[in-house]
Design an enzyme around this catalytic site. Structure first.
Site, short mmCIF file in Angstrom:
data_model
loop_
_atom_site.label_atom_id
_atom_site.label_comp_id
_atom_site.label_asym_id
_atom_site.label_seq_id
_atom_site.Cartn_x
_atom_site.Cartn_y
_atom_site.Cartn_z
N CYS A 99 -17.76 -12.99 -18.71
CA CYS A 99 -18.49 -12.22 -17.69
C CYS A 99 -18.11 -10.74 -17.77
CB CYS A 99 -18.18 -12.76 -16.30
SG CYS A 99 -19.00 -11.84 -14.96
N ASP A 147 0.83 -1.20 0.00
CA ASP A 147 0.00 0.00 0.00
C ASP A 147 0.86 1.25 0.00
OD1 ASP A 147 -2.49 1.31 -0.04
OD2 ASP A 147 -2.41 1.65 2.12
#
Length: 372
Positions: free
Chosen positions: A188, A129
């Site tokens: 999808c 992060d």
């Protein structure tokens, strides 16, 4: 000295990682090119993170000179919302990935792996992060997941309900990269069709200028075009993850296992955000990304949410809007104007209507609420 990858994987799993993979620490040249192209096209929407310096964030050797390998880890988190509190107050949603500090345990687990490498005489640096490394590209190269059409990495059996990080090391752990994880998306396109703002402009490509998860973090005025689409979200957006079949299966397994989640933190009382002091807001929500750590942006988001979900006949709602209309901060007053007009409330409490931000809101068309 050498260290066995199976031993490192076991160390990571014992420390809490749900997946561990290994790959070479070569520069992520394709990712660097993609970041530069999207930045030039404006798709970053002002987002910094790995866009700030793509040459740095795509080259592990910037973190560890002579880097030879990456140990990539994933930590799973829960995603169920639970029922909205039913006490008559307006509530705002918090995205699953923002309800708790998942990166501290992720870093701790990766640090356990790094310590095992250091014990064998190797250099090892944890990155998670941060601007220092493209975590998703590393996870894909390490074979622990495939690129989803919403640009997230999806892990087999877990979907994208994970946070990612890596250990960069000079240990020569693998002679070659593993086979990529098989694509589980196929035809999808639920994430593309399910995005409330159409931010996924192509499979794997997100226009941050439309992405609610970024807009709640961006500074300045909240883009008027997407205020209604924000709905009751005060931080983050889970829509593309919620409709994803692998994620839905993972959440069902989580429910069957009766695992604890951070349920209460999924819902925030909107009026409490508007009433709280700066100090209390930072103490409660300071782990979120808030531009320059200024609580005004939490209040800005709360006013947009209140305009969408507040009950105008409620005295506390009217009082909160009136206070915001008189706030010294023109950013708060401007969003209070939009909130008041959308709820059909009086602007009598408005101070300094001549400020440019406020004047722009007074002149802006505001679609009224349509109650069902």
């Amino acid at each position: 000295m050498s260290v066995d990858t199976s031993t490192l994987a076991a160390v990571g799993r014992r420390a809490g990682l749900c997946a561990v993979g290994f790959c070479r620490a070569e520069p992520f040249t394709d990712t660097a090119d993609a970041l530069q192209e999207r930045k030039q096209a404006g798709l970053h929407g002002g987002m910094q993170f790995t866009y700030r310096n793509p040459d740095r964030s795509t080259d592990p050797a910037r973190l560890v000179p002579g880097a030879a390998a990456l140990v990539v880890g994933a930590l799973e988190f829960g995603a169920t919302y639970g029922d909205r509190p039913d006490d008559g107050r307006p509530y705002a949603r918090v995205a699953a990935y923002a309800r708790a500090d998942y990166y501290t345990p992720l870093r701790a687990a990766l640090e356990a792996v790094a310590e095992a490498l250091r014990a064998e005489g190797h250099r090892a640096v944890v990155s998670a992060d941060e601007n220092g490394l493209v975590d998703r590209a590393a996870a894909h190269r390490a074979g622990i997941g495939w690129w989803g059409k919403n640009s997230n990495i999806l892990l087999p059996g877990l979907g994208s309900l994970v946070v990612l990080g890596a250990v960069v090391t000079d240990a020569p752990l693998v002679p070659a990269d593993p086979e990529p994880a098989a694509d589980g998306c196929g035809s999808c396109r639920r994430c593309l069709d399910g995005c409330p703002t159409g931010a996924i402009v192509a499979p794997g490509t997100v226009d941050a200028r439309r992405c609610l998860a970024w807009l709640v973090q961006a500074d300045g005025v909240f883009d008027p075009e997407y205020r209604i689409a924000l709905g009751d979200r005060i931080y983050g957006c889970d829509d593309c993850s919620e409709v994803c079949p692998p994620n839905r299966a993972s959440v069902r397994l989580e429910s069957r296992a009766n695992r604890k989640t951070n349920g209460p933190a999924a819902w925030v009382p909107v009026l409490d955000v508007l009433d709280a002091s700066d100090e209390d807001l930072i103490a409660t929500f300071g782990r979120w990304y808030i531009p320059r750590r200024q609580p005004r942006y939490l209040r800005r988001n709360a006013l947009v949410v209140l305009a969408n979900v507040g009950e105008p006949s409620e005295p506390r709602v009217r009082a909160a809007v009136d206070r915001a209309l008189g706030d010294l901060d023109p950013l708060i007053r401007a969003h209070a104007v939009w909130c008041a007009r959308r709820l059909g409330l009086s602007l009598d409490a408005l101070s300094d209507p001549g400020d440019p931000l406020v004047r722009a809101e007074l002149e802006r068309p505001v679609p009224p609420r349509v109650e069902s």
